[in-house]
Scaffold this motif. Structure first.
Motif, PDB file in Angstrom:
ATOM      1  N   SER A 518      71.626  32.447 -56.313  1.00  0.00           N
ATOM      2  CA  SER A 518      70.329  32.017 -55.454  1.00  0.00           C
ATOM      3  C   SER A 518      68.736  32.352 -55.769  1.00  0.00           C
ATOM      4  CB  SER A 518      70.834  32.789 -53.479  1.00  0.00           C
ATOM      5  OG  SER A 518      70.293  33.881 -54.243  1.00  0.00           O
ATOM      6  N   GLU A 520      64.583  32.868 -54.950  1.00  0.00           N
ATOM      7  CA  GLU A 520      63.299  32.789 -53.431  1.00  0.00           C
ATOM      8  C   GLU A 520      61.862  31.873 -54.005  1.00  0.00           C
ATOM      9  OE1 GLU A 520      62.300  36.044 -51.391  1.00  0.00           O
ATOM     10  OE2 GLU A 520      63.945  36.560 -49.954  1.00  0.00           O
ATOM     11  N   ASN A 521      61.292  31.267 -53.270  1.00  0.00           N
ATOM     12  CA  ASN A 521      59.981  30.588 -53.955  1.00  0.00           C
ATOM     13  C   ASN A 521      59.674  29.917 -52.551  1.00  0.00           C
ATOM     14  OD1 ASN A 521      58.185  28.302 -54.935  1.00  0.00           O
ATOM     15  ND2 ASN A 521      59.664  28.459 -56.794  1.00  0.00           N
ATOM     16  N   GLN A 524      60.763  31.151 -49.515  1.00  0.00           N
ATOM     17  CA  GLN A 524      62.527  30.297 -48.957  1.00  0.00           C
ATOM     18  C   GLN A 524      63.619  30.544 -49.609  1.00  0.00           C
ATOM     19  OE1 GLN A 524      61.545  26.441 -47.847  1.00  0.00           O
ATOM     20  NE2 GLN A 524      64.314  26.165 -47.354  1.00  0.00           N
ATOM     21  N   GLU A 525      64.349  31.137 -49.348  1.00  0.00           N
ATOM     22  CA  GLU A 525      65.896  31.580 -50.017  1.00  0.00           C
ATOM     23  C   GLU A 525      66.333  29.700 -50.832  1.00  0.00           C
ATOM     24  OE1 GLU A 525      69.630  34.017 -50.413  1.00  0.00           O
ATOM     25  OE2 GLU A 525      69.120  32.902 -48.952  1.00  0.00           O
TER      26      GLU A 525
END
Length: 638
Positions: A518, A520-521, A524-525
């Motif tokens: 996973s 984050e960007n 948001q995951e």
């Protein structure tokens, strides 16, 4: 008064080569189960020699409880012991560990010679192969202060590694035909095929097949009294090591039962889902099947786990209705006679399955995963209690991993040890199951109820996984090697904690992609495997044109650099093009959700991640989409 503590580590190998040299899933599973059993035998023997011994690793009670729960539900146990154990003995007097080691080693080989062979009298040269193959090592030391445990354990591991680097060399020379499975040792047992059965001169056969050793046992093609077809097929020649696996499966059949074939793993959810609809035709074929004893699972009562009577799942594939396949599996050739009703009823049944919009999938997945930097994490422990709590959490996760994998028989665990895992999955469920495994690993191992704040901060473990998708007719060894290679690739990326996926097409073409579990960007995951699962469903439902990935590749592949990346100034061009092509080639239906309409944004976030983290750039990104499109052809869900 301070009591002296004695630490002892024992290991048996080789592991990977013994397990992975397999032609069938049963060989793979039995290899894993057998090594687990041998370690269990050694632990039991040590308890007999030293009744007050304490096993620091693995946690014997947790593993035993877990295995019993699995066995009660599936009529079989799953391999859970690693190929080593660490034991501790508190005693001021000296402990003769060398003598104990020799006793353990002797006990293991006696067990193989007497119990596993089931009373078959093997020539001495057969056991020479076995003793040359399996290797045991040990190391021992002592300490006094409990605060020294972690340092002592680290020294113990280092000593063992140094000892294994100085492997004892024994000159073992053999000339002649090599085993069809391990390719290393000479054939020691051979079953004739039907053509060879009709030839009366065994000496000519020995010369033709290079069966030079006088103690090679040659069985008749139809001889069933001593060795059945499950242990040795017609035309198959095995070394003592490979044959030992087959005998072990026969010996332990009450516990091991029958491990699902690749065909069953690929087909079972499909066949289960249509059994009620095709019941009438299935019953007609079942009556004929009983006559010819083919073993096709056609009714729900045939689906019991471990059934030995109904295991011919590969007969759902028309290309296996050949004389060669029937001969190799000891099936009644008269069933192939076109004048009888078997083939006619088979075709009617297969047509009904197709009429139910079901695909007879021919691909499956195998997964390897292994915890990252376990040695460093264990060294961060401050006491034996810390170490044992971590060991307990890993054992609890192993139990959970088996439940997740084996649920509804849509996957099957080969080995689950807590910090490593091997298992098969049906393609309909592999990505959702893998996400659950990763989430549960965090919950059980990294956020356990028995953990203090310091442990939660310093003992955060991750794991990296390799997944290979293969055709059921591709040799199992090739798919296993690819899965292992993907696991190594996942561990090679910066930070590890990744999953690498390979699809081996029947044509020989291979697609590979690697991603973090996973990331984050913009707060948001994102879970790449979760979106891969969704993308396969979108393709399967024909909501996205299969030309989407082709057109995207045609436009941008010529613009990548030598590292497979697009130049930074082309990122906005890709973003606009992704949106344009997605919206143009998404077949909007009444049930198409707004999320699906905007999924091009998720795709772009994935590309940003692979571009920024050097996972392979645009080529890695396109392989991700290609894999989704290909797997969608094998699914039976929308």
């Amino acid at each position: 008064m301070t009591t002296t503590k004695h630490l002892f580590i024992f290991t048996i190998g080789p592991v990977q080569s013994f397990i992975s040299k397999a032609r069938k899933t049963q060989d793979l599973y039995v290899g894993s189960r057998m090594l687990s059993d041998l370690i269990g035998q050694a632990m039991k023997k040590l308890e007999g020699l030293e009744p007050k011994v304490e096993f620091v690793f693995p946690n014997k009670e947790v593993a035993s409880k877990s295995n019993k729960e699995v066995a009660s539900k599936s009529n079989k146990e799953v391999a859970s012991n690693p190929n080593r154990f660490v034991a501790e003995l508190s005693r001021d007097s000296t402990v003769d560990w060398q003598s104990h080691f020799e006793e353990l080693q002797k006990h293991i080989f006696d067990y193989l010679k007497k119990d596993v062979t089931g009373g078959i009298s093997f020539p001495a040269s057969w056991f020479a192969q076995i003793e040359d193959y399996f290797t045991c090592y040990y190391s021992s030391l002592q300490y006094t202060d409990d605060t020294e445990f972690i340092a002592a354990l680290s020294d113990l591991e280092r000593q063992l590694a140094e000892r294994k680097n100085i492997r004892d060399f024994a000159f073992f020379e053999e000339q002649g035909r090599k085993c069809m499975i391990d390719g290393e040792y000479n054939v020691k047992i051979y079953r004739k095929n039907d053509k060879e059965e009709n030839a009366s001169d065994d000496e000519k056969l020995r010369k033709k097949k290079y069966l030079f050793d006088a103690d090679i046992l040659i069985l008749g093609a139809n001889e069933k009294s001593s060795v059945n077809y499950r242990a040795l097929k017609k035309g198959e020649g095995l070394s003592a090591i490979s044959f030992l696996k087959r005998l072990y499966a026969e010996k332990e059949e009450k516990d091991i039962a029958l491990f699902p074939s690749i065909a069953e793993i690929a087909l079972r959810p499909t066949i289960e889902s249509v059994m009620d609809e095709v019941e009438s035709k299935a019953i007609e074929l079942a009556l004929l099947d009983c006559k010819y004893k083919l073993g096709i699972p056609l009714k729900r009562e045939h689906l019991n786990k471990g059934s030995k009577k109904y295991d011919a799942w590969d007969l759902y594939y028309e290309d296996n209705w050949t004389k060669k396949h029937f001969e190799e599996n000891g099936l009644d050739l008269s069933a192939l006679d076109k004048s009888n009703l078997v083939i006619e009823k088979r075709d009617e049944l297969l047509q009904l399955i197709k009429d139910n919009s079901k695909t007879l999938a021919k691909y499956y997945a195998i997964v390897f995963f292994d915890a990252d930097d376990m040695g460093k994490k264990l060294q961060a422990a401050e006491s034996k209690e810390d170490y044992q709590r971590l060991s307990n959490r890993l054992a609890n996760f192993a139990q959970k991993a088996r439940k997740i994998t084996d649920e509804n028989a849509w996957g099957r665990t080969v080995y689950a040890g807590g910090d490593d895992f091997v298992g098969f999955f049906n393609l309909n469920y592999v990505f959702s199951r893998l996400k659950r495994l990763r989430v549960e690993f965090d919950r059980i191992v990294n956020r356990g109820e028995d953990m203090g704040e310091k442990e939660k901060k310093e003992y955060q473990l991750t794991f990296s996984a390799g997944l290979a998708v293969g055709h059921y007719k591709t040799p199992l060894g090739i798919v296993l090697n690819e899965a292992r290679g993907m696991e190594r690739r996942a561990k090679s990326v910066e930070g590890k904690n990744a999953i690498a996926i390979a699809v081996l097409k029947r044509s020989g073409e291979i697609h590979e992609t690697v991603w973090p579990w996973s990331f984050e960007n913009d707060g948001q995951e994102y879970w790449p495997i979760e979106f891969l699962d969704e993308l396969t469903s979108i393709y399967k439902a024909e909501e996205l044109s299969k030309r989407f990935n082709q057109k995207l590749a045609e436009q941008f592949r010529s613009l990548v650099d030598t590292n497979g990346k697009l130049k930074d100034e082309l990122q906005d061009v890709l973003k606009r093009n992704l949106q344009k092509r997605w919206e143009r080639q998404l077949n909007v239906k009444e049930e198409t959700t707004e999320d699906k309409r905007s999924n091009w944004k998720v795709l772009y976030k994935l590309h940003e991640e692979t571009h920024r983290k050097n996972y392979g750039g645009f080529q890695n990104f396109m392989s991700f989409i290609d894999i989704a499109e290909f797997i969608s052809r094998e699914l039976n869900r929308k």
